[in-house]
Design a protein around this motif. Structure first.
Motif, short mmCIF file in Angstrom:
data_model
loop_
_atom_site.label_atom_id
_atom_site.label_comp_id
_atom_site.label_asym_id
_atom_site.label_seq_id
_atom_site.Cartn_x
_atom_site.Cartn_y
_atom_site.Cartn_z
N THR A 123 0.83 -1.20 0.00
CA THR A 123 0.00 0.00 0.00
C THR A 123 0.87 1.25 0.00
N GLU A 124 1.93 1.25 0.80
CA GLU A 124 2.85 2.39 0.84
C GLU A 124 3.57 2.56 -0.50
N ILE A 125 4.02 1.46 -1.08
CA ILE A 125 4.73 1.53 -2.35
C ILE A 125 3.81 2.02 -3.46
N GLY A 126 2.64 1.40 -3.58
CA GLY A 126 1.69 1.78 -4.63
C GLY A 126 1.14 3.18 -4.47
N GLY A 127 1.09 3.68 -3.23
CA GLY A 127 0.56 5.01 -2.97
C GLY A 127 1.59 6.12 -3.00
N ASP A 128 2.86 5.78 -3.19
CA ASP A 128 3.92 6.79 -3.21
C ASP A 128 3.76 7.67 -4.46
N PRO B 6 -0.95 -10.13 -9.46
CA PRO B 6 -0.12 -10.96 -8.56
C PRO B 6 1.10 -11.55 -9.27
N ILE B 7 2.13 -11.81 -8.50
CA ILE B 7 3.32 -12.51 -8.97
C ILE B 7 3.41 -13.79 -8.15
N ASN B 8 3.36 -14.93 -8.83
CA ASN B 8 3.37 -16.25 -8.18
C ASN B 8 2.29 -16.35 -7.10
N GLY B 9 1.13 -15.80 -7.39
CA GLY B 9 -0.01 -15.90 -6.48
C GLY B 9 0.02 -14.93 -5.31
N ARG B 10 1.04 -14.10 -5.22
CA ARG B 10 1.15 -13.12 -4.13
C ARG B 10 0.78 -11.73 -4.65
N PRO B 11 0.12 -10.92 -3.82
CA PRO B 11 -0.13 -9.53 -4.22
C PRO B 11 1.19 -8.86 -4.59
N ALA B 12 1.17 -8.02 -5.63
CA ALA B 12 2.40 -7.40 -6.11
C ALA B 12 2.09 -6.07 -6.80
N GLU C 8 4.36 -8.98 -1.95
CA GLU C 8 4.00 -9.01 -0.53
C GLU C 8 4.54 -10.26 0.16
N VAL C 9 5.15 -10.04 1.32
CA VAL C 9 5.62 -11.11 2.20
C VAL C 9 5.10 -10.77 3.60
N PRO C 10 5.15 -11.72 4.55
CA PRO C 10 4.55 -11.47 5.87
C PRO C 10 5.00 -10.20 6.58
#
Length: 132
Positions: free
Chosen positions: A54-59, A69-75, A93-95
């Protein structure tokens, strides 16, 4: 992927402000032979960060190109405004935040591929090991 493991320096940064942001990672170089000389054409930076998608996309300085998604993960795949030399980034996204991949064309590189044309493929290969 054409990046030399022996070209890897480690890097770390801690950025303070209204919140604490930590980034750690390493980088690799890709070389091509031009007129008989080995020349750098692209660099690959791999980081983990406490920064969220969210911070990266909102910058405001990030031009988001894709949020599939990349390999099933939000990206998020994006460019940073005003970046010279040309670069493209992916954040997965990672934990604890994000796994970042940046491709940058080396200054003066002849016939270097468009980093945004390669970023999703490279990020997918690297992110494939996150769950292993």
């Amino acid at each position: 992927m054409g990046f030399g493991p022996g070209s890897r320096p480690r890097q770390a940064a801690e950025i303070t402000g209204s919140s604490l942001l930590t980034k750690i990672g390493c980088s690799f170089r890709r070389y091509s032979t031009v007129n008989g000389e080995k020349m750098p054409t692209m660099s690959l930076n791999i980081t983990t960060s406490t920064e969220s998608l969210t911070e990266i996309g909102g910058d405001k300085d990030h031009e988001v190109l894709d949020s599939a998604p990349i390999n099933g993960r939000p990206a998020v795949v994006y460019r940073v405004a005003g970046t010279t030399p040309p670069a493209c980034e992916a954040a997965v996204e990672v934990p604890d935040g994000t796994f970042g991949v940046t491709l940058t064309v080396a200054p003066g590189a002849a016939d270097a591929p468009d980093p945004c044309g390669e970023i999703r493929k490279v990020a997918s290969v690297l992110a494939s090991v996150l769950d292993k």
